[in-house]
Write a protein that holds these residues in place. Structure first.
Motif, mmCIF file in Angstrom:
data_model
loop_
_atom_site.group_PDB
_atom_site.id
_atom_site.type_symbol
_atom_site.label_atom_id
_atom_site.label_comp_id
_atom_site.label_asym_id
_atom_site.label_seq_id
_atom_site.Cartn_x
_atom_site.Cartn_y
_atom_site.Cartn_z
ATOM 1 N N ALA A 232 0.164 -9.326 -0.703
ATOM 2 C CA ALA A 232 1.331 -9.262 0.186
ATOM 3 C C ALA A 232 2.250 -10.459 -0.047
ATOM 4 O O ALA A 232 3.480 -10.313 -0.061
ATOM 5 N N ASP A 233 1.665 -11.632 -0.250
ATOM 6 C CA ASP A 233 2.468 -12.830 -0.517
ATOM 7 C C ASP A 233 3.260 -12.690 -1.819
ATOM 8 O O ASP A 233 4.420 -13.092 -1.903
ATOM 9 N N GLU A 234 2.636 -12.093 -2.838
ATOM 10 C CA GLU A 234 3.328 -11.855 -4.107
ATOM 11 C C GLU A 234 4.519 -10.921 -3.902
ATOM 12 O O GLU A 234 5.603 -11.144 -4.461
ATOM 13 N N SER B 125 10.775 -4.612 7.525
ATOM 14 C CA SER B 125 9.600 -5.345 7.060
ATOM 15 C C SER B 125 8.631 -4.336 6.439
ATOM 16 O O SER B 125 8.724 -3.135 6.682
ATOM 17 N N GLN C 84 -3.974 -10.212 1.361
ATOM 18 C CA GLN C 84 -2.956 -11.161 1.796
ATOM 19 C C GLN C 84 -2.265 -11.804 0.598
ATOM 20 O O GLN C 84 -1.046 -11.968 0.578
ATOM 21 N N GLY C 85 -3.031 -12.140 -0.424
ATOM 22 C CA GLY C 85 -2.445 -12.688 -1.645
ATOM 23 C C GLY C 85 -1.478 -11.709 -2.299
ATOM 24 O O GLY C 85 -0.407 -12.091 -2.770
ATOM 25 N N THR D 212 10.043 -9.573 4.471
ATOM 26 C CA THR D 212 8.823 -9.862 5.218
ATOM 27 C C THR D 212 7.758 -8.846 4.849
ATOM 28 O O THR D 212 7.990 -7.634 4.945
ATOM 29 N N LYS E 214 3.574 -8.036 5.491
ATOM 30 C CA LYS E 214 2.350 -8.337 6.227
ATOM 31 C C LYS E 214 1.195 -7.549 5.607
ATOM 32 O O LYS E 214 1.370 -6.406 5.199
ATOM 33 N N ASP F 210 -8.403 -11.460 2.299
ATOM 34 C CA ASP F 210 -7.726 -12.553 1.589
ATOM 35 C C ASP F 210 -7.039 -12.059 0.319
ATOM 36 O O ASP F 210 -5.928 -12.476 -0.005
ATOM 37 N N ARG G 11 6.192 -10.425 -1.092
ATOM 38 C CA ARG G 11 7.203 -11.151 -0.316
ATOM 39 C C ARG G 11 8.063 -12.006 -1.241
ATOM 40 O O ARG G 11 9.287 -11.998 -1.160
ATOM 41 N N ASP G 12 7.416 -12.710 -2.155
ATOM 42 C CA ASP G 12 8.148 -13.562 -3.090
ATOM 43 C C ASP G 12 8.994 -12.740 -4.061
ATOM 44 O O ASP G 12 10.117 -13.121 -4.386
#
Length: 137
Positions: free
Chosen positions: A63-65, A34, A60-61, A73, A75, A57, A67-68
């Motif tokens: 990190a989400d990009e 991860s 986090q955005g 994973t 974080k 925030d 991940r995709d």
């Protein structure tokens, strides 16, 4: 071989991180690891948010990009400091312990004159961390 990869990022310069992020994504896939994306922000309003919550925030955005994009994973760990310019190295060292990272992958720039006098963040972490450190130029 590696299970937890920590990637320090400066979102102000996220356009210069692609090589290091590609290495981290590849290593995470290869080892089933991860990724913890960490960034040191200030407690006062700045470019990346008016509050620590906004800064978190935004991280986090990001990190989400990741991940995709990489299918692993990821974080987000926002780190807050009174003076990020002074405290970044110590905050990153604490984050290595907190996250349990066994590999740190950092983007860096070509060393210049000042790096012969003052260590870069990547140089400092590579010199002091107890885990493996991969500095990507």
């Amino acid at each position: 071989m590696f299970s937890k990869i920590m990637v320090p990022v400066d979102l102000v310069h996220k356009d210069t991180l692609s090589k290091a992020l590609d290495v981290a994504g590849d290593m995470a896939k290869r080892h089933g690891a991860s990724i913890d994306v960490v960034s040191v922000g200030g407690e006062l309003p700045g470019q990346l948010g008016h509050t620590p919550q906004e800064f978190g925030d935004r991280l986090q955005g990001f990190a989400d990009e990741l991940r995709d994009k990489y299918g692993v994973t990821v974080k987000a760990d926002p780190l807050m400091a009174h003076d990020p310019a002074v405290e970044t190295n110590s905050e990153l060292m604490k984050a290595i312990e907190k996250t349990g990272a066994d590999l740190v992958i950092m983007a860096s720039h070509k060393p210049g004159f000042l790096e012969h006098i003052f260590s870069s963040h990547g140089g400092y972490i590579a010199q002091h961390a107890q885990c493996s450190v991969f500095v990507v130029r």
